[in-house]
Design a protein around this motif. Structure first.
Motif, PDB file in Angstrom:
ATOM      1  N   VAL A 121      10.545  -7.515   7.554  1.00 17.62           N
ATOM      2  CA  VAL A 121       9.769  -7.238   6.537  1.00 17.62           C
ATOM      3  C   VAL A 121       8.029  -6.916   6.854  1.00 17.62           C
ATOM      4  O   VAL A 121       7.561  -6.110   5.974  1.00 17.62           O
ATOM      5  N   ASP A 177       5.639  -4.342   5.500  1.00 15.77           N
ATOM      6  CA  ASP A 177       4.361  -4.718   4.930  1.00 15.77           C
ATOM      7  C   ASP A 177       2.986  -4.227   4.898  1.00 15.77           C
ATOM      8  O   ASP A 177       2.151  -3.732   4.458  1.00 15.77           O
ATOM      9  N   ARG A 233       6.362  -6.459  -1.592  1.00  9.75           N
ATOM     10  CA  ARG A 233       8.074  -6.346  -1.151  1.00  9.75           C
ATOM     11  C   ARG A 233       8.911  -5.871  -2.598  1.00  9.75           C
ATOM     12  O   ARG A 233       9.717  -5.166  -2.389  1.00  9.75           O
TER      13      ARG A 233
END
Length: 198
Positions: free
Chosen positions: A49, A53, A63
């Protein structure tokens, strides 16, 4: 949690003698904590992630914006109700994120072909570009990992992740390797600009 991390096995530690390898992992009365997998899953998700990001911060998105944009791009014609069910979130938690994406022209809403009261979501050209940029970025991490694994690892990884989902909660279009259809929206509803999805 700190104690658990300190006591955990090093990543890649071989299962102890007698550990099941025939699908019987969950059949016992008690499952021993799999600290090696728990930690690897945590760290893999953290880095996965983080790639997106870094891009999202340029747009002041988070997110939640990414998840909404991803599924709207993958399923043009998705209704709000279908998205809420897919993400398992409340309408209230979606409203601000969806407003940001609509106001900044990453997503647009159109009336349904059958029910004109229904508002269906489609990615704009700008939204599709961002969604694909993020998908390519995260796919590169997958590709680097798969390059170091034996042939067939992609199908095995997909099967493992699908098995991690609660029964009936993984969409076949995303969990079944090689069958993902980017035109899938609500049943019987396609993009009016492109014709109905088959």
């Amino acid at each position: 949690m700190a104690d658990a991390l300190r006591k955990s096995a090093p990543p890649g530690r071989a299962p102890k003698a007698g550990a099941p390898d025939d699908g019987a992992w969950s059949r016992g009365a008690e499952v021993e904590p799999m600290f090696d997998l728990l930690e690897l899953f945590f760290f893999a998700y953290r880095d996965f992630v983080a790639d997106a990001d870094r891009v999202l911060t340029r747009y002041n998105f988070g997110r939640a914006h990414h998840r909404v944009l991803y599924f709207v791009e993958r399923r043009p014609g998705l209704s709000v109700a279908a998205l809420l069910e897919l993400l398992k979130i409340t309408k209230q938690s979606l409203s601000r994120v969806l407003k940001d994406l609509l106001d900044q022209n990453y997503i647009e809403q159109r009336p349904g072909l059958i029910d004109r009261r229904q508002r269906l979501m489609f990615p704009t050209e700008k939204g599709e570009a961002l969604a694909l940029e993020l998908a390519a970025l995260q796919s590169r991490r997958f590709a680097r990992a798969l390059d170091n694994l034996p042939r067939g690892a992609r199908a095995q990884a997909a099967a493992f992740l699908a098995a991690m989902c609660d029964p009936g909660t993984c969409d076949p279009g995303t969990c079944d390797p090689g069958t993902c259809d980017p035109t899938i929206g609500d049943p019987g509803i396609g993009d009016p600009a492109k014709g109905s999805a088959s």
